[in-house]
Write an enzyme that holds these catalytic residues in place. Sequence first.
Site, PDB file in Angstrom:
ATOM      1  N   HIS A 143      -5.612   3.698  -5.521  1.00  0.00           N
ATOM      2  CA  HIS A 143      -6.107   2.969  -4.355  1.00  0.00           C
ATOM      3  C   HIS A 143      -6.049   3.890  -3.145  1.00  0.00           C
ATOM      4  O   HIS A 143      -5.108   4.666  -2.994  1.00  0.00           O
ATOM      5  CB  HIS A 143      -5.268   1.717  -4.106  1.00  0.00           C
ATOM      6  CG  HIS A 143      -5.626   0.611  -5.037  1.00  0.00           C
ATOM      7  ND1 HIS A 143      -6.511  -0.373  -4.703  1.00  0.00           N
ATOM      8  CD2 HIS A 143      -5.239   0.355  -6.303  1.00  0.00           C
ATOM      9  CE1 HIS A 143      -6.639  -1.201  -5.724  1.00  0.00           C
ATOM     10  NE2 HIS A 143      -5.876  -0.776  -6.706  1.00  0.00           N
ATOM     11  N   LYS A 556      -5.595 -11.903   1.141  1.00  0.00           N
ATOM     12  CA  LYS A 556      -6.733 -11.830   2.067  1.00  0.00           C
ATOM     13  C   LYS A 556      -7.476 -13.161   2.092  1.00  0.00           C
ATOM     14  O   LYS A 556      -7.987 -13.585   3.123  1.00  0.00           O
ATOM     15  CB  LYS A 556      -7.678 -10.701   1.639  1.00  0.00           C
ATOM     16  CG  LYS A 556      -8.863 -10.499   2.583  1.00  0.00           C
ATOM     17  CD  LYS A 556      -9.529  -9.151   2.359  1.00  0.00           C
ATOM     18  CE  LYS A 556     -10.343  -9.157   1.092  1.00  0.00           C
ATOM     19  NZ  LYS A 556     -11.632  -9.847   1.256  1.00  0.00           N
TER      20      LYS A 556
END
Length: 894
Positions: A143, A556
């Site tokens: 990532h 999120k």
Amino acid sequence: MVQQIDAPLREDVRLLGNLLGETLKQHAGQELFNQIEQIRALAKGARDGQAEAEKQLEQLFLELPDEELLPLTRAFSHFLNFANIAEQYHVVRSRRQAEFDPDANSPNPLVHLFKKFKDKNISTEKLFQQICDLKIELVLTAHPTEVSRRTLIQKYDDINACLSQLDQQKLTPRERQNALANLKQQISSAWQTDEIRQHRPTPVDEAKWGFATIEQTLWNAVPKFIRELNELVQDNCQQNLPLHIAPVRFASWMGGDRDGNPNVTHQITQEVLWLSRWQAADLYLRDIENLRWELSIQSCSEEMVQAIGSPHPEPYREYLRATRERLKATRHWLAQRLQGLEADDSNVIKSKDELLQPLLLCYRSLIDSNLPEIANGQLLDFIYRVNCFGIELLKLDIRQESGRHRQAISAITEYLGLGNFESWTEQARQNFLIQELQSKRPLLPKYINEPEGSLIGHPDVQEVFATMRTLADQPPESLGAYIISMAEYPSDVLAVLLLQKEAGIQHPLRVVPLFETLKDLDGAATTMNTLFNMHWYKQHIQGKHEVMIGYSDSAKDAGFMSANWAQYRAQEELTAIARKHGVQLTLFHGRGGSISRGGAPTQQALFSQPPGSISGAIRVTEQGEMIRFKFGLEGIAMQNLEIYTAATLEATLLPPPEPKAEWRELMNRMTDHSVKVYRQTVRENPHFVKYLRTVTPELELQMLPLGSRPAKRKVSGGIESLRAIPWVFAWTQIRLMLPAWLGTGAAINEVIADQQKATLDEMLQQWPYFQTLIDMLEMVLSKADANIALYYESHLTEDEDLKVLGNQLRQRLKDAVETLLTLKDESKLLSDNEVLDQSMQVRKPYLLPLHLLQAELMKRRRDYLAERQAEHTPVDHALMVSIAGIAAGLRNTG
């Protein structure tokens, strides 16, 4: 308070700072050095509450020309990186010093845990068996959160080695002088090196970075860790661990994770798989050369004589000659394949056992010859490595989004004239997939599935088929799990199994659904129950299954608290469903570095999972910069292997208590309120997206060449299309830390106002899950700074609507802090974590200038783009350095 930091650490920070200052004077001039010292003094004044000092600092940056901003930004960024180096080295030093002090607490958490097991009457037989059965797998992922270049990371490691050398007690004056000169040379070299990559790393570059982590630290740390563990087991269980022990193993997504990354193709996956095996063969070849050098002895067993064929003056060297030649042949074959050339693979090592059996024969022979001290030397380390790393070094997971598999099956059904699979009901999909999985015939004619044939479907679909064919060509040991991101339905799992069958994969990868949105987490247990109720599927899994819990996207989607509780409930329900069906469940935790992406200290994070959800087996992702922080130094790597082992053992043998009904009720109430507040701001406020893009460097982050993966899943779109990592990264840079606390503080405040604090106090005292949640919230709030966020806003926008929203957000941040202090009955944050508090206090005079510089750089860049429609290189470069520097200072990116 700042002065309470350990003296050796303070001395190292001062030494590195002084040498950086000397380097700046030498290479950038006295004037720049004086300017930096002035800024540092003003920043210290601002930290201590002098408003005038902060105003002077702001004015100074406004007046500086573009070309002077970069060296200033670089200087403060370097200091923060050097502070990190000093802190990491101090951890290693403290561990070593504890071993010299018989009265000191052992730094190894396993030592304390074994005492706890004894106090709790855990039998030695049960403990020994559980250690032997441990299955901990750490999955390295690429990532885009590691902002430091590999070139600089290597220099940081060299600086660390210099600090270690200077710590030696018996250095002569000349040796000390040489060590200091070497340290200054490394700092000078770091200053002369560009911090920012010129190009984004490719997936292959990322994979090589993962291999480097194994080679540089874990290759030595793993056998050392197992030796320490064995000593503890000997002392406490009066037994030796078996030779095949591998409590911790490693896997990777680098080169296998194609979810939203068009740069990861089947060709890339094949290249990474070959590279991984090449690196393993190369490391083993070095080991076997060293081993043959050591094993010059004559005494051996009759079994060894028979294996050689006749007596030999150096039997071990002679016997291992064939293994050495096979490793050479393996390395050569892989090098040829990587160059696109065909080669003979008849002597290539294709399984772990082919490498392990000769080593075990040597071990048995040495033991039979009464040479245990030699058997348990380099040879034992070699055996431990083979059991941990196999022939592949890192097993490669494959990850793809569920929609791609549905498209691929649809292409097949449409080609066969059966209609569009994606438009079918879920039950119809399941019926078709199970029917075809049970069938002995292929779905398609062979030529359709060959590279040279008339492939069906869109190029994305063709890539799915090509990936499956690539997997079919690999040794089974090279591959890990097949992860389905955005998994929703049972058919998502069955579709991947059918695609593997159609590609002719003889040893199918285990298929792991990843549940990541709030809705999918809530439905995870129902999905798995449906699968476990299918007779064919139950037979196929043979009593074992793995499920991945996503942390990033759920947070999120719904905010930290709601996502966290949904993850907890999903794990409880999945554990219960698996137990009901007699399935051994392994949960795979997709954690990141920040708390909004599941980050937490390992021991706390694992012990706060639902009771019974960790039964001696766990998989966890290690993402981005966390790989370096946890495994970048051998001593710290050892510590983290100990922590993972201790946490898994404790959660298995001494699981936390079941939460009380009233605790659950309160959590449900708080999360309902939390998600409502969070979504009212993030989804429903018409100005929110504009605020994010105006006040944070969200748009600028896309120009930083962090990783091979795009920052967005789709080119267009708003918050929903933005990946969780840049989402968190953007708010972190301006110190608002919004994803971690928005909604959470309001939810806790509501139940306190409703006279429920006594219940919250009980939860905080007795429930590890809630303790960890609150501790993580406090850590993030301690790093938040409303004044810095206000500076970005006032500097970057005149829009009144955005200013109103900004005021609301900062007020909510203030309310969240006050609520947390009320909950914990404290007057200041981190009052029970002085180490972190002091670390942040030391960093503030270096972070504040970087924030002020970054806001100014963002403004100038946007002004240039608006006026000239062209990029302005000095400003762009300085802006990227500021992003990297702030990430280093906060020890968090995304």
